[in-house]
Motif scaffolding. Structure first.
Motif, PDB file in Angstrom:
ATOM      1  N   THR A  43       0.560  -0.969   0.035  1.00 11.84           N
ATOM      2  CA  THR A  43       0.110  -0.038  -0.016  1.00 11.84           C
ATOM      3  C   THR A  43       0.557   1.689   0.326  1.00 11.84           C
ATOM      4  OG1 THR A  43      -1.508  -1.026   1.520  1.00 11.84           O
ATOM      5  CG2 THR A  43      -1.713   0.835   1.500  1.00 11.84           C
ATOM      6  N   GLU A  44       0.259   2.254  -0.904  1.00 13.53           N
ATOM      7  CA  GLU A  44       0.985   3.695  -0.918  1.00 13.53           C
ATOM      8  C   GLU A  44      -0.051   4.875  -1.317  1.00 13.53           C
ATOM      9  OE1 GLU A  44       4.018   3.973  -3.668  1.00 13.53           O
ATOM     10  OE2 GLU A  44       4.959   1.823  -3.181  1.00 13.53           O
TER      11      GLU A  44
ATOM     12  N   ASP B 263      12.064   8.844 -16.964  1.00 16.47           N
ATOM     13  CA  ASP B 263      11.980   7.931 -15.814  1.00 16.47           C
ATOM     14  C   ASP B 263      12.468   6.211 -16.150  1.00 16.47           C
ATOM     15  OD1 ASP B 263      13.103  10.130 -14.897  1.00 16.47           O
ATOM     16  OD2 ASP B 263      11.659  10.531 -12.623  1.00 16.47           O
ATOM     17  N   TYR B 264      12.810   5.546 -15.404  1.00  5.26           N
ATOM     18  CA  TYR B 264      12.787   3.613 -15.524  1.00  5.26           C
ATOM     19  C   TYR B 264      12.109   3.617 -14.655  1.00  5.26           C
ATOM     20  CZ  TYR B 264      15.976   3.601 -19.833  1.00  5.26           C
ATOM     21  OH  TYR B 264      16.256   3.894 -20.512  1.00  5.26           O
ATOM     22  N   GLY B 265      11.131   2.406 -14.892  1.00  3.68           N
ATOM     23  CA  GLY B 265      10.415   2.080 -13.300  1.00  3.68           C
ATOM     24  C   GLY B 265      10.731   0.529 -12.972  1.00  3.68           C
ATOM     25  N   ASN B 266       9.903   0.146 -12.061  1.00  4.07           N
ATOM     26  CA  ASN B 266      10.337  -1.657 -11.928  1.00  4.07           C
ATOM     27  C   ASN B 266       9.403  -1.789 -10.174  1.00  4.07           C
ATOM     28  OD1 ASN B 266      10.419  -0.035  -9.070  1.00  4.07           O
ATOM     29  ND2 ASN B 266      11.974  -1.886  -8.802  1.00  4.07           N
ATOM     30  N   LYS B 267       7.366  -0.835 -10.998  1.00  2.49           N
ATOM     31  CA  LYS B 267       5.999  -1.344 -10.315  1.00  2.49           C
ATOM     32  C   LYS B 267       5.451  -0.916 -11.334  1.00  2.49           C
ATOM     33  CE  LYS B 267       7.617   0.967  -5.396  1.00  2.49           C
ATOM     34  NZ  LYS B 267       7.364   1.810  -4.623  1.00  2.49           N
ATOM     35  N   PHE B 268       3.962  -2.171 -10.947  1.00  6.44           N
ATOM     36  CA  PHE B 268       2.676  -1.724 -11.570  1.00  6.44           C
ATOM     37  C   PHE B 268       2.241  -1.055 -10.199  1.00  6.44           C
ATOM     38  CE2 PHE B 268      -0.872  -4.455 -11.591  1.00  6.44           C
ATOM     39  CZ  PHE B 268      -1.466  -3.421 -12.593  1.00  6.44           C
TER      40      PHE B 268
ATOM     41  N   GLN C 259      -9.181   6.693 -12.204  1.00  4.25           N
ATOM     42  CA  GLN C 259      -9.865   6.782 -10.822  1.00  4.25           C
ATOM     43  C   GLN C 259      -9.840   5.157 -10.155  1.00  4.25           C
ATOM     44  OE1 GLN C 259     -13.569   8.772 -11.649  1.00  4.25           O
ATOM     45  NE2 GLN C 259     -13.039  10.611 -11.788  1.00  4.25           N
ATOM     46  N   ASP C 260     -10.343   5.373  -9.182  1.00  4.29           N
ATOM     47  CA  ASP C 260     -10.374   4.008  -8.413  1.00  4.29           C
ATOM     48  C   ASP C 260     -10.637   2.761  -9.509  1.00  4.29           C
ATOM     49  OD1 ASP C 260     -11.095   5.656  -6.752  1.00  4.29           O
ATOM     50  OD2 ASP C 260     -12.716   4.996  -5.968  1.00  4.29           O
ATOM     51  N   GLY C 261     -10.237   1.867  -9.575  1.00  2.00           N
ATOM     52  CA  GLY C 261     -10.043   0.371  -9.735  1.00  2.00           C
ATOM     53  C   GLY C 261      -8.642   0.303 -11.498  1.00  2.00           C
ATOM     54  N   ASP C 262      -8.631   1.929 -11.584  1.00  2.00           N
ATOM     55  CA  ASP C 262      -8.029   1.555 -13.166  1.00  2.00           C
ATOM     56  C   ASP C 262      -6.171   0.573 -12.273  1.00  2.00           C
ATOM     57  OD1 ASP C 262      -9.711   2.737 -14.990  1.00  2.00           O
ATOM     58  OD2 ASP C 262      -9.706   5.261 -14.760  1.00  2.00           O
ATOM     59  N   TYR C 263      -5.053   1.414 -13.443  1.00  2.00           N
ATOM     60  CA  TYR C 263      -4.502   0.740 -13.272  1.00  2.00           C
ATOM     61  C   TYR C 263      -3.449   0.829 -14.488  1.00  2.00           C
ATOM     62  CZ  TYR C 263      -4.675  -2.112 -17.199  1.00  2.00           C
ATOM     63  OH  TYR C 263      -5.818  -2.728 -18.122  1.00  2.00           O
ATOM     64  N   PHE C 264      -1.675   1.411 -13.912  1.00  2.00           N
ATOM     65  CA  PHE C 264      -0.610   1.635 -15.204  1.00  2.00           C
ATOM     66  C   PHE C 264       0.642   1.481 -14.110  1.00  2.00           C
ATOM     67  CE2 PHE C 264      -1.735   4.790 -11.226  1.00  2.00           C
ATOM     68  CZ  PHE C 264      -0.394   5.280 -11.108  1.00  2.00           C
ATOM     69  N   GLY C 265       1.542   1.346 -15.648  1.00  2.00           N
ATOM     70  CA  GLY C 265       2.867   1.078 -14.992  1.00  2.00           C
ATOM     71  C   GLY C 265       3.352  -0.169 -15.770  1.00  2.00           C
ATOM     72  N   GLU C 266       2.159  -1.274 -16.199  1.00  2.00           N
ATOM     73  CA  GLU C 266       2.130  -2.951 -15.862  1.00  2.00           C
ATOM     74  C   GLU C 266       3.187  -3.237 -17.207  1.00  2.00           C
ATOM     75  OE1 GLU C 266      -1.249  -1.242 -19.370  1.00  2.00           O
ATOM     76  OE2 GLU C 266      -0.332  -1.077 -17.295  1.00  2.00           O
ATOM     77  N   ILE C 267       3.474  -2.646 -17.870  1.00  2.00           N
ATOM     78  CA  ILE C 267       4.879  -2.832 -18.434  1.00  2.00           C
ATOM     79  C   ILE C 267       6.618  -3.192 -17.435  1.00  2.00           C
ATOM     80  CG2 ILE C 267       5.795  -0.595 -19.508  1.00  2.00           C
ATOM     81  CD1 ILE C 267       5.953  -4.010 -22.106  1.00  2.00           C
ATOM     82  N   ALA C 268       6.253  -2.155 -16.515  1.00  2.00           N
ATOM     83  CA  ALA C 268       6.639  -2.353 -15.682  1.00  2.00           C
ATOM     84  C   ALA C 268       7.592  -3.932 -14.940  1.00  2.00           C
ATOM     85  CB  ALA C 268       7.165  -0.908 -14.452  1.00  2.00           C
ATOM     86  N   LEU C 269       6.666  -4.202 -15.200  1.00  2.00           N
ATOM     87  CA  LEU C 269       6.781  -5.949 -15.109  1.00  2.00           C
ATOM     88  C   LEU C 269       7.472  -6.636 -15.253  1.00  2.00           C
ATOM     89  CD1 LEU C 269       3.326  -6.175 -12.719  1.00  2.00           C
ATOM     90  CD2 LEU C 269       5.421  -5.404 -12.174  1.00  2.00           C
ATOM     91  N   LEU C 270       7.892  -6.242 -17.003  1.00  2.00           N
ATOM     92  CA  LEU C 270       8.729  -7.469 -18.243  1.00  2.00           C
ATOM     93  C   LEU C 270       9.196  -6.647 -18.083  1.00  2.00           C
ATOM     94  CD1 LEU C 270       4.667  -8.101 -19.747  1.00  2.00           C
ATOM     95  CD2 LEU C 270       6.225  -9.469 -18.285  1.00  2.00           C
TER      96      LEU C 270
ATOM     97  N   PHE D  40      -2.574   3.155  -3.533  1.00  2.00           N
ATOM     98  CA  PHE D  40      -2.489   2.675  -4.153  1.00  2.00           C
ATOM     99  C   PHE D  40      -1.882   1.349  -4.105  1.00  2.00           C
ATOM    100  CE2 PHE D  40      -1.096   6.649  -5.952  1.00  2.00           C
ATOM    101  CZ  PHE D  40      -2.046   7.034  -6.993  1.00  2.00           C
ATOM    102  N   LEU D  41      -1.991   0.209  -4.431  1.00  2.00           N
ATOM    103  CA  LEU D  41      -1.606  -0.713  -4.179  1.00  2.00           C
ATOM    104  C   LEU D  41      -0.059  -0.792  -5.912  1.00  2.00           C
ATOM    105  CD1 LEU D  41      -3.876  -3.716  -3.229  1.00  2.00           C
ATOM    106  CD2 LEU D  41      -2.363  -2.617  -2.056  1.00  2.00           C
ATOM    107  N   THR D  42       0.701  -1.631  -4.427  1.00  2.00           N
ATOM    108  CA  THR D  42       1.876  -1.134  -6.348  1.00  2.00           C
ATOM    109  C   THR D  42       2.873  -2.778  -6.066  1.00  2.00           C
ATOM    110  OG1 THR D  42       3.351  -0.691  -4.648  1.00  2.00           O
ATOM    111  CG2 THR D  42       2.690   1.203  -5.410  1.00  2.00           C
ATOM    112  N   LEU D  43       3.064  -3.553  -7.034  1.00  2.00           N
ATOM    113  CA  LEU D  43       3.587  -4.595  -7.033  1.00  2.00           C
ATOM    114  C   LEU D  43       5.293  -4.206  -7.690  1.00  2.00           C
ATOM    115  CD1 LEU D  43       4.174  -7.435  -6.539  1.00  2.00           C
ATOM    116  CD2 LEU D  43       2.421  -7.832  -9.033  1.00  2.00           C
ATOM    117  N   GLU D  44       6.501  -4.682  -7.262  1.00  2.00           N
ATOM    118  CA  GLU D  44       7.880  -4.408  -7.668  1.00  2.00           C
ATOM    119  C   GLU D  44       7.313  -5.632  -9.398  1.00  2.00           C
ATOM    120  OE1 GLU D  44      10.568  -3.664  -5.024  1.00  2.00           O
ATOM    121  OE2 GLU D  44      10.027  -1.658  -4.450  1.00  2.00           O
ATOM    122  N   ARG D  45       8.515  -5.183  -9.279  1.00  2.00           N
ATOM    123  CA  ARG D  45       8.952  -6.332 -10.919  1.00  2.00           C
ATOM    124  C   ARG D  45       9.821  -7.334 -10.036  1.00  2.00           C
ATOM    125  NH1 ARG D  45      12.896  -4.096 -13.519  1.00  2.00           N
ATOM    126  NH2 ARG D  45      11.790  -2.258 -14.637  1.00  2.00           N
ATOM    127  N   ALA D  46      10.867  -7.111  -9.461  1.00  2.00           N
ATOM    128  CA  ALA D  46      11.002  -8.737  -8.696  1.00  2.00           C
ATOM    129  C   ALA D  46      10.732  -9.475  -7.904  1.00  2.00           C
ATOM    130  CB  ALA D  46      12.550  -7.909  -7.305  1.00  2.00           C
TER     131      ALA D  46
END
Length: 575
Positions: free
Chosen positions: A463-464, A477-482, A508-519, A536-542
């Motif tokens: 949670t962030e 910037d280079y990102g590593n989070k979804f 808004q609520d339920g939307d998402y972004f940054g998914e390519i950073a997982l791959l 936000f709920l975030t998930l790191e690539r690692a």
């Protein structure tokens, strides 16, 4: 008098006076234009300064300090140049009459001495003529001295006249009547409206809101929800169609009588730097102290206020800075209720609040809704599930309408919006969020994962929380989070060649972004900034990579599907 003393010298004096008027005239006209131009540039510079002061978080978050300084420097330099030119021309306007009259004084004295030398006039006549001439030149000099002040004032007066001459776009009809007390229904009859005139924000909308009902206007961002409220308040008039109260077109009644029956609570409510009592009384200047306190009780803020040292006389501070967001919303609700409105309009009134405060205020709203019409504009569907009727807007049209259960059974737009926002659990304080495994399957990039992997993945999200006007990710910037938006609203922008930002989308609520950073480790192609406080709920690539070790071939499959979907949708995939 001058002609009685010596007609030849008097003729020269008259010629000098004419030149005193004609010579500065050309410069005076240009100086007046520059004075007006300087006033305009002063207004622009003041706007820039005020804007930069008010949006410091945005400037700092986006690293816009240099841009802000350069913009201010550019406009201040333009103002300085305009002011310098005005100063020079106004100085010429002031000096030219003095120089002209002084030149003619020398000529008059010289010619007068010649006349005395040849015996045409006596020395006493010349001295008398010069004395009268000095009185005239003093008057000319005094008038010339005030010319710069007059020229400077002309620019300001022109600006004031422009403002006073500006006609409101919405006016009462010459035969407008007082609106009777609302008692039956509000109707939209084939209403079409667009702010720019070209694109319709509302397109042929027809709906009916019976008196005393609690209704909601929901839909994606830009669907026309807030526009509908603006038209009810008659901030604008529809291009076609009509809005009626009990069958009476609101364009045929006075604006004052219409708004006297309407109370409004906006998403961001400004409190004035006066006492709390006077802030509430602004809703009804004739309200007694007892009526103010009754409104505060209805808004459930009374108990808090009487525990303050100065109680209702407590100063709210600039923009209500002495109170929290929830307290400001309750005070704004009290301000709306003190006028005892027949219609209560809520424009995203709780969207920026934490879950516990939002729930408490929503309970209050349900209680105060009794006996009046409530129209609630919101994007958070859980807050209006109990509404008597929900109107679902999409691209300016009414896509669906009905009660919550009915709309879910139709499996249309409302169902999709509901499913997008469902599957999240948020603590009352808003400091911890969780997502269900079934909800993760709704995200295309995760849809191929098995149930066990999704369940394990759900526990890896962190949670962030971000305040309003804070950058979440930055273009380049280079990102590593979804990121998944649990609550809040973000603005997606891209930089253009002229350094201006182009708005791409609002999420808004339920939307998402940054998914390519997982791959892949690729630069972000857009900047994402919070509009309101967001969770936000975030998930790191690692962490995602560890889970993919259970399915070695899945990574390439996910990447291929993602890139193909991005090309089809022509969207910015790597935000």
């Amino acid at each position: 008098m001058l002609f009685a003393l010596e007609w030849r010298l008097a003729s020269m004096t008259v010629l000098g006076l004419i030149l005193c008027v004609l010579l500065p005239r050309r410069f005076a006209r240009r100086a007046s234009e520059l004075s007006y131009e300087a006033k305009q540039k002063q207004a622009v510079l003041s706007d820039i300064a005020e804007e930069n002061i008010n949006i410091q978080p945005v400037i700092k978050a986006f690293g816009l300090e240099n841009r802000a300084v350069n913009l201010f420097r550019k406009n201040s330099s333009e103002l300085a140049r305009t002011t310098l030119r005005f100063g020079f021309l106004s100085y010429l306007v002031e000096r030219l009459p003095n120089v002209t009259i002084l030149t003619f004084e020398i000529l008059v004295i010289g010619v007068g001495l010649l006349l005395v030398f040849y015996g045409y006039r006596t020395l006493g006549t010349l001295v008398a003529f010069h004395a009268v001439f000095l009185n005239i030149s003093a008057s000319v000099g005094g008038l010339a001295n005030v010319m710069p002040i007059i020229l400077q004032s002309m620019g300001g007066m022109q600006r004031i006249e422009e403002v006073l001459a500006e006609r409101p776009k919405v006016l009462d009809a010459p035969d407008a009547l007082e609106l009777p007390e609302h008692s039956r229904a509000i109707e939209f009859r084939d209403v079409t409206f667009g702010y720019a005139g070209e694109q319709a924000n509302l397109d042929n909308v027809s709906l009916e809101i019976p008196y005393g009902t609690f209704v909601a206007l929901v839909g994606p961002s830009g669907s026309g929800k807030t526009t509908a409220l603006n038209l009810i308040l008659r901030f604008y008039d529809p291009a076609s169609g009509a809005i009626t109260f009990d069958g009476k077109d609101i364009r045929r009644v006075t604006q004052a009588s219409l708004r006297a029956q309407v109370g409004v609570v906006f998403q961001e409510n400004v409190l004035f730097n006066i006492s709390v009592r006077e802030n509430i009384r602004l809703g009804n200047p004739l309200a007694t102290d007892a009526e103010v306190e009754l409104a505060a009780r209805a808004a459930e803020i009374h108990d808090f206020l009487i525990n303050l040292p100065d109680e209702y006389e407590t100063n709210a501070g600039g923009r209500g800075a002495r109170f929290s967001g929830g307290q400001r919303q309750r005070l704004a609700l009290a301000r709306a209720l003190v006028r005892n409105p027949k219609v209560l309009l809520l424009d995203e009134a709780t969207s920026a609040l934490d879950p516990a405060t939002e729930a408490a205020i929503n309970d209050t709203l349900l209680r105060v809704a009794q006996g009046r019409t409530v129209i609630n504009v919101t994007h958070r569907l859980s807050t209006v599930a109990c509404a008597d009727c929900i109107f679902v807007l999409d691209r300016g049209r009414v896509a669906e309408q009905g009660r919550h259960e009915e709309l879910l059974q139709r499996k249309g737009l409302y169902t999709r919006l509901w499913q997008k926002q469902a599957g999240f659990t948020l603590s009352e304080a808003g400091d911890h969020a969780e997502v269900e495994a079934a909800r993760l399957r709704g995200f295309p990039i995760l849809s191929q994962l098995g149930e066990n992997v999704l369940s394990e993945l759900a526990g890896q999200f962190v949670t962030e929380r971000y305040p309003a006007n804070r950058r979440v990710i930055v273009e380049g910037d280079y990102g590593n989070k979804f990121y998944i938006i649990v609550r809040g609203k973000v603005l997606v922008t891209v930089n253009q060649q002229d350094e201006e930002e182009k708005r791409i989308a609002i999420l808004q609520d339920g939307d998402y972004f940054g998914e390519i950073a997982l791959l892949k480790d690729v630069p972000r192609t857009a900047t994402v900034r919070t509009v309101v406080p967001s969770i936000f709920l975030t998930l790191e690539r690692a962490q995602f990579a560890l889970l993919l070790q259970h399915a070695p071939n899945l990574r390439e499959s996910l990447l291929s599907e993602y890139l193909a979907r991005s090309l089809r949708s022509q969207e910015l995939p790597s935000t």
